[in-house]
Design a protein around this motif. Structure first.
Motif, short mmCIF file in Angstrom:
data_model
loop_
_atom_site.label_atom_id
_atom_site.label_comp_id
_atom_site.label_asym_id
_atom_site.label_seq_id
_atom_site.Cartn_x
_atom_site.Cartn_y
_atom_site.Cartn_z
N LEU A 1 18.18 0.54 10.20
CA LEU A 1 17.90 -0.48 9.18
C LEU A 1 16.46 -0.41 8.69
CD1 LEU A 1 18.85 -2.91 7.53
CD2 LEU A 1 18.24 -4.38 9.46
N ASP A 2 15.51 -0.38 9.60
CA ASP A 2 14.11 -0.37 9.19
C ASP A 2 13.79 0.86 8.34
OD1 ASP A 2 13.76 -2.69 10.59
OD2 ASP A 2 12.69 -1.78 12.27
N TRP B 1 13.18 -18.09 -6.30
CA TRP B 1 11.99 -17.28 -6.59
C TRP B 1 12.18 -15.81 -6.21
CZ3 TRP B 1 9.26 -14.51 -2.91
CH2 TRP B 1 9.54 -14.80 -1.57
N LEU B 2 13.18 -15.50 -5.43
CA LEU B 2 13.38 -14.11 -5.00
C LEU B 2 13.81 -13.20 -6.13
CD1 LEU B 2 14.89 -14.93 -1.53
CD2 LEU B 2 12.84 -13.54 -1.93
N ARG B 3 14.12 -13.78 -7.29
CA ARG B 3 14.36 -12.97 -8.48
C ARG B 3 13.33 -13.29 -9.56
NH1 ARG B 3 20.76 -11.58 -9.23
NH2 ARG B 3 21.19 -11.18 -7.03
N ALA B 4 12.14 -13.65 -9.12
CA ALA B 4 11.07 -13.97 -10.05
C ALA B 4 10.59 -12.71 -10.77
CB ALA B 4 9.90 -14.61 -9.31
N PRO B 5 10.11 -12.85 -12.00
CA PRO B 5 9.55 -11.70 -12.71
C PRO B 5 8.41 -11.08 -11.90
CG PRO B 5 9.81 -13.57 -14.19
CD PRO B 5 10.05 -14.09 -12.80
N GLY B 6 8.36 -9.76 -11.91
CA GLY B 6 7.25 -9.07 -11.27
C GLY B 6 7.55 -8.54 -9.89
N ILE B 7 8.62 -9.04 -9.25
CA ILE B 7 8.95 -8.54 -7.92
C ILE B 7 10.38 -8.03 -7.89
CG2 ILE B 7 7.36 -10.13 -6.78
CD1 ILE B 7 9.92 -11.71 -5.86
N VAL B 8 10.65 -7.18 -6.91
CA VAL B 8 12.02 -6.81 -6.53
C VAL B 8 12.18 -7.24 -5.09
CG1 VAL B 8 13.64 -4.92 -6.15
CG2 VAL B 8 12.11 -4.88 -8.14
N SER B 9 13.25 -7.96 -4.79
CA SER B 9 13.47 -8.46 -3.44
C SER B 9 14.60 -7.69 -2.76
CB SER B 9 13.78 -9.95 -3.46
OG SER B 9 14.83 -10.25 -4.35
N VAL B 10 14.41 -7.42 -1.48
CA VAL B 10 15.36 -6.64 -0.69
C VAL B 10 15.69 -7.43 0.58
CG1 VAL B 10 15.81 -4.48 0.51
CG2 VAL B 10 14.36 -4.49 -1.55
N ALA B 11 16.97 -7.69 0.82
CA ALA B 11 17.40 -8.32 2.06
C ALA B 11 17.82 -7.25 3.05
CB ALA B 11 18.56 -9.27 1.80
N ALA B 12 17.25 -7.32 4.25
CA ALA B 12 17.62 -6.42 5.35
C ALA B 12 18.50 -7.23 6.29
CB ALA B 12 16.38 -5.91 6.05
N ALA C 1 12.60 3.34 3.12
CA ALA C 1 12.84 4.38 2.12
C ALA C 1 13.13 3.77 0.75
CB ALA C 1 13.99 5.27 2.57
N LEU C 2 13.91 2.68 0.74
CA LEU C 2 14.22 2.01 -0.52
C LEU C 2 12.95 1.43 -1.14
CD1 LEU C 2 16.27 0.97 -2.58
CD2 LEU C 2 16.71 -0.97 -1.05
N VAL C 3 12.13 0.78 -0.32
CA VAL C 3 10.89 0.20 -0.82
C VAL C 3 9.97 1.29 -1.38
CG1 VAL C 3 8.77 -0.97 -0.11
CG2 VAL C 3 10.99 -1.84 0.65
N THR C 4 9.88 2.42 -0.70
CA THR C 4 9.06 3.52 -1.17
C THR C 4 9.55 4.02 -2.53
OG1 THR C 4 8.48 4.21 1.07
CG2 THR C 4 8.28 5.87 -0.66
N ALA C 5 10.86 4.13 -2.68
CA ALA C 5 11.41 4.59 -3.95
C ALA C 5 11.12 3.60 -5.08
CB ALA C 5 12.91 4.82 -3.81
N ILE C 6 11.23 2.30 -4.78
CA ILE C 6 10.98 1.29 -5.80
C ILE C 6 9.52 1.30 -6.24
CG2 ILE C 6 10.89 -1.21 -6.23
CD1 ILE C 6 13.31 -1.45 -4.32
N THR C 7 8.63 1.39 -5.29
CA THR C 7 7.20 1.32 -5.62
C THR C 7 6.65 2.64 -6.16
OG1 THR C 7 6.65 1.77 -3.30
CG2 THR C 7 6.72 -0.54 -4.00
N ALA C 8 7.46 3.70 -6.14
CA ALA C 8 6.99 4.99 -6.67
C ALA C 8 6.86 4.95 -8.19
CB ALA C 8 7.94 6.11 -6.25
N ALA C 9 7.66 4.15 -8.85
CA ALA C 9 7.58 4.05 -10.31
C ALA C 9 6.32 3.29 -10.72
CB ALA C 9 8.81 3.33 -10.85
N PRO C 10 5.74 3.61 -11.88
CA PRO C 10 4.59 2.85 -12.36
C PRO C 10 4.93 1.36 -12.44
CG PRO C 10 4.88 4.82 -13.68
CD PRO C 10 6.09 4.73 -12.79
N VAL C 11 3.98 0.53 -12.07
CA VAL C 11 4.26 -0.90 -11.92
C VAL C 11 4.76 -1.52 -13.22
CG1 VAL C 11 1.82 -1.49 -12.32
CG2 VAL C 11 3.35 -3.11 -11.14
N GLY C 12 4.16 -1.18 -14.34
CA GLY C 12 4.59 -1.77 -15.61
C GLY C 12 6.01 -1.40 -15.96
#
Length: 261
Positions: free
Chosen positions: A202-203, A106-117, A208-219
């Motif tokens: 790490l945190d 499910w970590l590659r399910a449509p609609g999400i991007v998953s990041v392992a720390a 920073a990566l999460v912020t960059a990913i969510t900056a784009a319009p969701v669609g």
């Protein structure tokens, strides 16, 4: 095992569009059990459309040292142990493994991007959990290892398909057959790691990566992620058609939004 946990030693925290999933068994280096995989699958099943990014991490000094050592037992009375599994009828055993795999896929399910720390060890099931994610940020002391073949087993928690996607056939074959550790620097060089940072960073790097990913319009973000995932398996004509269809949907939505304005 150091006492069963009804939640499989998995805890979650939600911050807007970001869901953080933490393996919370630091005293055992976040060793995993079938309860862990059931808990992970339940998290995936419970996702709502508001979640855009899932961050997977391990509490303490290691991401995950893999399968709980108590399960490497020939005793058929140990639930989830190798002795019990090996005595199941083939169809029942494969169905059991399919349910285990659901905790990862499910970590590659449509609609999400998953990041392992990832910090410290990511071994066996731990490495496969990191590989199940779309992206990986590693600390400088991190090391991934898939030792299953050296133990008479195979990587069976979705690890082979994701590994081949990342590093190619021959490298994946070598890593799986030798079971050798891949340090952070090599992981970045061969495409297993998107970034390598000091442990103290790490945190911040993940944030920073999460912020960059969510900056784009969701669609646009979701359509793009779907295209990139499909490109791994699609032939060029099929992928070109997928791009056309996705762009048509994006342009139609943008036109609709402009009309409302």
């Amino acid at each position: 095992m150091t006492g069963d946990d009804p939640h499989g030693w998995v805890r979650t925290a939600r911050d807007g569009a970001v869901l953080t999933v933490t393996l919370d068994r630091a005293d055992q280096l976040n060793a995993q059990t079938p309860d862990t995989w059931a808990a992970l699958a339940a998290v995936g099943h419970g996702l709502d459309d508001g979640v855009r990014v899932v961050v997977v991490r391990g509490e303490g000094r290691s991401f995950s040292a893999g399968l709980d050592r108590s399960l490497f037992t020939p005793d058929p009375a140990t639930p989830g142990g190798l002795g019990e599994l090996g005595r199941l009828p083939a169809a029942e055993l494969q169905e059991r493994i399919r349910r285990y795999q659901a905790g990862f896929r499910w970590l590659r399910a449509p609609g999400i991007v998953s990041v392992a720390a990832v910090q410290g060890h990511a071994i066996g099931a731990g490495a496969q959990l990191a590989l199940a994610c779309d992206l990986r940020v590693l600390t400088e002391d991190a090391a991934l290892r898939l030792p299953e073949a050296t133990l008479g087993l195979v990587p069976d928690l979705t690890g082979t398909s994701t590994l081949v996607e990342l590093v190619g056939y021959s490298r994946a074959l070598e890593l799986c057959l030798t079971g050798r550790a891949v340090g952070a620097a090599e992981a970045q060089a061969i495409g297993l790691a998107n970034a390598v940072v000091p442990a103290a960073g790490l945190d911040g790097a993940v944030a920073a990566l999460v912020t960059a990913i969510t900056a784009a319009p969701v669609g646009a973000s979701r359509e793009t992620a779907a295209l990139v995932r499909a490109a791994v398996r699609n032939d060029p004509d099929t992928q070109d058609a997928a791009e056309r269809a996705a762009q048509a949907r994006r342009l139609a939505e943008l036109a609709e939004l402009a009309g409302r304005g």
